[in-house]
Structure formats: C-alpha cells, structure tokens
Design a protein around this motif. Sequence first.
Motif, mmCIF file in Angstrom:
data_model
loop_
_atom_site.group_PDB
_atom_site.id
_atom_site.type_symbol
_atom_site.label_atom_id
_atom_site.label_comp_id
_atom_site.label_asym_id
_atom_site.label_seq_id
_atom_site.Cartn_x
_atom_site.Cartn_y
_atom_site.Cartn_z
ATOM 1 N N SER A 76 89.338 48.426 39.482
ATOM 2 C CA SER A 76 90.705 47.902 39.381
ATOM 3 C C SER A 76 90.891 47.066 38.120
ATOM 4 C CB SER A 76 91.038 47.056 40.616
ATOM 5 O OG SER A 76 90.943 47.813 41.793
ATOM 6 N N PRO A 90 91.722 48.337 50.511
ATOM 7 C CA PRO A 90 92.858 47.848 51.301
ATOM 8 C C PRO A 90 92.499 46.718 52.262
ATOM 9 C CG PRO A 90 92.142 50.005 52.080
ATOM 10 C CD PRO A 90 91.429 49.750 50.783
ATOM 11 N N GLU A 133 94.909 47.312 46.529
ATOM 12 C CA GLU A 133 95.486 47.793 47.779
ATOM 13 C C GLU A 133 95.105 49.240 48.055
ATOM 14 O OE1 GLU A 133 99.644 47.143 47.366
ATOM 15 O OE2 GLU A 133 99.520 44.967 47.642
ATOM 16 N N GLN A 134 94.885 50.013 46.974
ATOM 17 C CA GLN A 134 94.547 51.433 47.138
ATOM 18 C C GLN A 134 93.046 51.633 47.391
ATOM 19 O OE1 GLN A 134 97.360 53.254 47.259
ATOM 20 N NE2 GLN A 134 98.293 51.273 46.752
#
Length: 339
Positions: free
Chosen positions: A241, A229, A225-226
């Motif tokens: 990630s 996104p 999400e960071q």
Amino acid sequence: MELRSGGGVGSQAVGRRMDGDCRDGGGGCKDAGSEDYENLPTGAAVSTHMTAGAMAGILEHSIMYPVDSVKTRMQSLNPDPKAQYTSIYGALKKIMKTEGFWRPLRGLNVMMMGAGPAHAMYFACYENMKRTLNDVFNHQGNSHLANGIAGSMATLLHDAVMNPAEVVKQRLQMFNSKHRSALSCIRTVWRTEGLGAFYRSYTTQLTMNIPFQSIHFITYEFLQEQVNPRRDYNPQSHIISGGLAGALAAAATTPLDVCKTLLNTQENMALTLAKVGGRLSGMANAFRTVYQLNGLPGYFKGIQARVIYQMPSTAISWSVYEFFKYVLTKRQLESRTPY
C-alpha cells in the motif's frame, strides 16, 4: 506474513485491529489487553506516534538518499555536459567514479537532522487529525475526506521543519557544488541570501506536498481497505500500500517538484539562459521559467527517478512506522495487563 502479539502476559492483545473487534472472538473487547494497535491508549498516543514517525523518517531518507541525489541532478534544467544522465544506475556509477565513492551521500547528515523531528510531527498530527475528523464526520471506519484533510494539515508542520533541510541538501547534491559541508552551505546562504532563502520554496513545497500527501494518504488508506480489510499489523500490506501510494502521488506532482528544485538550487546557468536577474522566487515565476527553457517536457524532468525514489521510500516509511507503532503499543498494553 502476519505478526501478532504472542501468548503469556500479552495474550489478550492478539490480533488487534483498527475496527476494535477481537480476533479471538471473546466478549472482553473493552479491557486494556484488547485495545487495537491503531487506536492507541490515549496517554501514550502522541509519544508513540512521534517515536515511530521519527524512526520511519530517518530510515526512509537514509536508505534512499543516493537515489534522491540523482533525482535532484536529473531535474536540472540546464545540466553541465559532465552531469547528464540517462538512468539512475548509470548516474550513480558515474558520480562515484568521477566525484568519489561517498559523493552521492553528501548532505545526508542535514537531511537526517530534519527528517526525524519533521516526520515525528507529521505522523502524530496525521493520526490525531484523522481520528478527530472521523469523529466529526461521524464516519464508521475511515473517511477518505478526513484522511486527505489530515494529510494536508500534517504537511504544514512537516514542511516547516524540512524546507531549510531541503534547501541545504539540494545545493550540496548539485554537480560542481561550491559547498563542501552542510555547515558551510548554511553559513554561505545565510550571509549572501538571508534567512528567507531557507523558505524561498516553502509555498511551492506546500503547493506540491499538500496534493502529494492528500493523494498519498487517501490511496494508502484505500489500498489498506482492499488488501488488509481487518487492519491487522501485516507488514506485506503496509509495504504494498505504501509503495503504490507513493508512486502515484509522486508521478502526479512531478511538475511541482521540478519547480521546487529550481527555487531551492537557484541554478545559475538556467537562470542566465532565462534572463532572470537576481534570485528567482515564487511558484508562478518558477513555472514560467521551466516552460521557457524546456517547454512541457521540462515539467517531467526526473519523473522516473522521482517515482523510483518515492515508491520504496513510502514503502519503507509506512512499514517502519507501523512496525514501531505496533511494538511500542504492544509493550504498553502488556505493561498495563495484570499478571
């Protein structure tokens, strides 16, 4: 470095995203070509997830297997003086020099046989449970709770397949192992300890892997999400990630991994020093034995090797999984798009 399906037949599938939005801004987001790669076509979802998951598991464990061999030895509670190591590189160099070039790969075959089906079920279960639970929670996008629960459920299937493979490969990895092949190890364990020996550490494995996978999946989805996104297929974001999620989860669950290794290997010298008669079983007994022999530092034996192993492992796993999921889905979507 962002991959998108190109022009021609699949041009409508460009820039598929998790939220279902269309990168090209067109109004036809509900046709077959614009379905995002995360939300797979229903008919092929399970097979696609399983194929991508199997490839990810086999490649992950194959590439990182020599480091896994070192991790197993570094977690030994009472290592032979000839098998005491201070670094991963030094350990690999010493093992290959004194025991043979291929020694760090002993047990790789049984690990690959377990990793394929285990990861196939693991990712298929996770993806479907995640989607179902997000619907149940009426969550728009990703719910961290849903991700954690889905990861835990996937772990139950994964470990049921992987636990026997773990027992065999860890016994083959130990220094001075009396087993020379996976088949001879299986026969010996079956004959002398029974079928239950292959699942002696199952509860400990679950106790370790359920929190591991919960932390792993929640962290991975949060980082996505960071750094990504819009949820495009972006290899760099999957590697970053996946690697960070694996490192955090590995460090947090090292004490449980040490106990699991003890239960799997039934390390003779350690059990003799701890005055354990017969076979050691149960997580509580393993925890007591580790503390009795090495105190609190014993719970973190091999933490460096574990983090160094898990960080690239999860990066490889996620990047390979997302790649195959993207390729397989793109192919199916293009085949459904009329010329």
